[in-house]
Enzyme design. Structure first.
Site, PDB file in Angstrom:
ATOM      1  N   SER A  38      39.733  36.967  46.675  1.00  0.00           N
ATOM      2  CA  SER A  38      38.782  36.204  45.870  1.00  0.00           C
ATOM      3  C   SER A  38      38.412  34.970  46.688  1.00  0.00           C
ATOM      4  CB  SER A  38      39.469  35.775  44.564  1.00  0.00           C
ATOM      5  OG  SER A  38      38.758  34.745  43.916  1.00  0.00           O
ATOM      6  N   TYR A  86      46.801  32.787  39.711  1.00  0.00           N
ATOM      7  CA  TYR A  86      45.741  33.589  40.344  1.00  0.00           C
ATOM      8  C   TYR A  86      45.460  33.074  41.755  1.00  0.00           C
ATOM      9  CZ  TYR A  86      41.283  36.199  40.513  1.00  0.00           C
ATOM     10  OH  TYR A  86      40.251  37.059  40.841  1.00  0.00           O
TER      11      TYR A  86
END
Ligand code: NAD
Length: 258
Positions: free
Chosen positions: A140, A153
């Site tokens: 990401s 995350y």
């Protein structure tokens, strides 16, 4: 470049980005296994992307060692080999760090990091035997950059870059490459769920979450699409040599520039 005669397994492929990657790989000539938590959704996706038998679903919780082994064994039993692993399954949980429960921290880390480890470990012997392979991790922009509310995350996505570099070094002599795709915001169920959650946590409107949080730093105010990410996944899978390994590529409308 094409993927004719290659076999790919994509985790979390019953939805969103994983489904788009599976679709792109079918278009490129590969046979593709859809590995997902929900077997019905995995089978339905497999039938949808190729009704002729070039795709099948397998039930797999990527945090379950036995389920991962069984899914990889089923892949090899059906298609005879594994050339491409896309470790894509993921979730998002947003809270300020001081409010994160240990259970939520561990759940998120398990899916992203343990899942990447278990699926990689299960696939590598098949790739090493064949003398070729491409391992692709779904990172990401949060593999490179931080955002509030996303401690596990961001930690997990940074960690995948380390894992990819190790796999690149260990796999090189076996013809196995490893790379990370780092998308910006893509409007999948994972992101749709976050919009009201972030609005509540930050005390702003949902429209402002999109404009002022998610897309603020992009060059054009646009979401990245699942097709954009799938194109990068195709390029990493099809690239013909070890020249492209140990890398992470950001696809984010310029949100993060390296
Ligand atoms: P999604 O919710 O549309 O799809 C995720 C899929 O993973 C679902 O089909 C779900 O069933 C599956 N899954 C969840 N837990 C699993 C488990 N334990 N075992 C097997 N499958 C499991 O989400 P998405 O946006 O397509 O996300 C896919 C990946 O892309 C994730 O790793 C996510 O972190 C990453 N990513 C997404 C965005 C975005 O903006 N959507 C941006 C960057 C990275």
């Amino acid at each position: 470049m094409d993927l004719n005669d290659q076999v790919a397994i994509v985790t979390g492929a019953a939805s969103g980005i994983g489904k788009a990657i599976a679709t792109r790989y079918i278009k490129a000539g590969a046979r593709v296994v859809i590995a997902d938590l929900n077997p019905d959704a995995a089978n339905a996706t497999a039938r949808e992307i190729d009704p002729t038998g070039r795709s099948m679903g397998v039930a797999m919780d990527v945090t379950d060692e036995a389920a991962v082994s069984a899914g990889i064994a089923a892949t090899v039993a059906k298609y005879g080999r594994i050339d491409i692993l896309v470790s894509n399954a993921g979730i998002q949980i947003v809270h300020p760090l001081e409010e994160f429960t240990y259970a939520d921290w561990k759940k998120l880390m398990a899916i992203h990091v343990d899942g990447a480890f278990l699926t990689t470990r299960a696939c590598l012997p098949h790739m090493y035997r064949a003398g070729r392979g491409s391992v692709i991790y779904m990172g990401s922009v949060h593999s490179k950059e931080a955002s509030v509310l996303k401690a596990p995350y961001v930690t997990a996505k940074h960690g995948l870059i380390g894992l990819a570099k190790v796999v690149a070094k260990e796999g090189a002599s076996h013809g196995v490459r490893a790379n990370v795709i780092c998308p910006g915001f893509v409007r999948t169920p994972l992101v749709e769920k976050q919009i009201p959650e972030q609005a509540k946590a930050l005390g702003i409107s949902e429209a402002d979450v999109i404009k002022k949080v998610m897309l603020k730093e992009t060059v054009d105010g646009e979401f990245t699409t699942v097709e954009d990410v799938a194109e990068v996944a195709f390029m990493f899978a099809a690239f013909p040599s070890n020249a492209l390994t140990g890398q992470s590529l950001v696809v984010s409308h310029g949100w993060f520039m390296q």
